[in-house]
Design a protein around this motif. Structure first.
Motif, short mmCIF file in Angstrom:
data_model
loop_
_atom_site.label_atom_id
_atom_site.label_comp_id
_atom_site.label_asym_id
_atom_site.label_seq_id
_atom_site.Cartn_x
_atom_site.Cartn_y
_atom_site.Cartn_z
N ARG A 321 5.50 -1.13 0.25
CA ARG A 321 6.00 -1.97 -0.82
C ARG A 321 4.89 -2.11 -1.86
N LEU A 322 5.18 -2.80 -2.94
CA LEU A 322 4.19 -2.89 -4.01
C LEU A 322 2.91 -3.58 -3.53
N ASP A 323 3.03 -4.58 -2.69
CA ASP A 323 1.83 -5.26 -2.19
C ASP A 323 0.99 -4.36 -1.29
N GLY A 324 1.60 -3.28 -0.77
CA GLY A 324 0.87 -2.37 0.10
C GLY A 324 0.23 -1.20 -0.61
N VAL A 325 0.33 -1.16 -1.95
CA VAL A 325 -0.22 -0.03 -2.70
C VAL A 325 -1.73 0.12 -2.50
N PRO A 326 -2.52 -0.98 -2.51
CA PRO A 326 -3.96 -0.78 -2.28
C PRO A 326 -4.26 -0.05 -0.97
N ASP A 327 -3.53 -0.39 0.08
CA ASP A 327 -3.75 0.30 1.35
C ASP A 327 -3.24 1.74 1.28
N GLY A 328 -2.21 1.98 0.47
CA GLY A 328 -1.73 3.34 0.28
C GLY A 328 -2.78 4.23 -0.37
N TYR A 329 -3.49 3.69 -1.36
CA TYR A 329 -4.58 4.44 -1.98
C TYR A 329 -5.67 4.74 -0.95
N ARG A 330 -6.02 3.72 -0.18
CA ARG A 330 -7.07 3.92 0.82
C ARG A 330 -6.66 5.00 1.82
N ALA A 331 -5.40 4.96 2.27
CA ALA A 331 -4.93 5.92 3.25
C ALA A 331 -4.97 7.34 2.71
N MET A 332 -4.58 7.52 1.46
CA MET A 332 -4.63 8.86 0.89
C MET A 332 -6.07 9.32 0.68
N ALA A 333 -6.92 8.42 0.21
CA ALA A 333 -8.32 8.78 0.00
C ALA A 333 -9.01 9.15 1.31
N ASP A 334 -8.62 8.49 2.40
CA ASP A 334 -9.21 8.76 3.72
C ASP A 334 -8.50 9.86 4.48
N ARG A 335 -7.54 10.52 3.84
CA ARG A 335 -6.77 11.61 4.45
C ARG A 335 -5.96 11.14 5.66
N GLU A 336 -5.61 9.84 5.67
CA GLU A 336 -4.71 9.33 6.70
C GLU A 336 -3.26 9.52 6.31
N ALA A 337 -2.99 9.73 5.03
CA ALA A 337 -1.64 9.94 4.53
C ALA A 337 -1.65 11.13 3.60
N LEU A 338 -0.57 11.91 3.65
CA LEU A 338 -0.42 13.07 2.77
C LEU A 338 -0.02 12.61 1.36
#
Length: 344
Positions: A321-338
């Motif tokens: 969700r929108l509140d989870g975007v900061p964690d989404g950036y972190r996950a992509m930067a850390d290669r935890e998410a595609l």
């Protein structure tokens, strides 16, 4: 309303911003249903100087038209639309030639007073030339794949098209990120029967195989070049799709391309100069690619999504969700998410 703001390297926040308003008669207001984080968003996420006032960010979204300016003729309230990652008027000479990224009256999301795409709503300049109507309901299961039309799928397609991929060409794709996987899917769509994917993240290369890759090379650098040449009888492939944007990836591309072949690059280049000297000149190598004019490609790529023959939305492996975007950036930067999708 709420939107994503970048305040500096590693500092992404969700904050309050003014509600968008119609400013020009060619504007439309779009309530965002789905947005996403792009690999190119990670470059400012890694390097942007810190500021007290954050800037809007994001350039991939689809949503529902809420209002239109007096001069907008192609859309009305309630239309489901997707926006390419560059807005354009659709009528200038460059747009008519299919190069909407060079529109004389266009621009980028999140720049010069234009909203970023990672927010609850967006003012869309030049709505008639920018937006594309989607013939599905707002709750369609196709939304993830339709969202890829905003950037990642047309970017991979542009890479394959400019390289001249067809049923007679062999292909190497460098990079197992969302753009690289989209390039694999695009090469298959254009008829390529042999596609070598260079990547080392197993979950991603497994999806690459499902998208059409026939072989996977996990080695990098000289070892990777040697392996591709070993697979191709020493020659390399007719086309190479460079989907990373780093200089070592381009060096690898020159190393695995066949004499007389083409290297296409769509990874946003993080270098100022390239080594493209006499040896590559002697081999008649062509270097092409560039930023993808997504808007004219959407019409080509929409039908196979609608009929279910391709599912580019499978590149999304995390939804926030929108509140989870900061964690989404972190996950992509850390290669935890595609690739992270944002559901609003």
């Amino acid at each position: 309303m709420r939107a994503t703001l970048i305040h500096g390297a590693g500092d992404i926040r969700t904050g309050e911003v003014p509600d968008p308003q119609i400013q020009q008669p060619t504007d439309a207001l779009v309530r965002v249903l789905r947005a996403c984080i792009c690999g190119s968003d990670l470059w400012p996420y890694a390097s942007r100087p810190a500021t007290e006032h954050g800037d809007r960010i994001g350039h991939e979204f689809l949503g529902v038209v809420e209002d239109t300016g007096a001069d907008v003729t192609g859309f009305q309230r309630g239309d489901l639309v997707v926006a390419p990652f560059v807005w354009s008027d659709g009528t200038c000479d460059f747009c008519r030639e299919g190069l909407t990224t060079s529109c004389r009256h266009g621009g980028l999301w999140g720049r010069d007073g234009v909203d970023g795409g990672q927010g609850e709503a967006v003012r869309v300049p030049q709505a008639d030339g920018t937006l594309v109507k989607l013939p599905v309901a707002a709750d369609s299961a196709l939304l993830p794949s339709l969202l890829t039309l905003s950037d990642v799928f047309p970017t991979g397609y542009h890479c394959a098209k400019t390289a001249g991929v067809n049923e007679r060409t062999t292909v190497t794709v460098i990079g197992d990120g969302a753009v690289g996987l989209s390039a694999v899917l695009s090469a298959r769509l254009l008829g390529a029967e042999r596609i070598i994917l260079m990547g080392r993240h197993e979950a991603r290369t497994d999806l690459g195989r499902e998208f059409g890759a026939t072989e996977v090379v996990t080695e990098r650098g000289e070892e990777g070049i040697e392996r591709v040449r070993e697979l191709t009888g020493g020659d390399g492939t007719h086309t190479v799709l460079e989907c990373v944007g780093l200089e070592p990836a381009l060096t690898t591309a020159f190393g695995v391309v066949r004499a007389g072949g083409t290297v296409s690059r769509v990874g946003a280049p993080q270098y100022d100069k390239i080594s493209f000297g006499f040896p590559d000149f002697l081999r008649n190598i062509t270097l092409t690619g560039g930023v993808a004019p997504a808007r004219p490609y959407i019409g080509e790529l929409l039908p196979p999504i609608l009929d279910g023959s391709i599912q580019p939305g499978r590149v999304f492996d995390r939804t926030v969700r929108l509140d989870g975007v900061p964690d989404g950036y972190r996950a992509m930067a850390d290669r935890e998410a595609l690739k992270v999708m944002i559901a609003l």
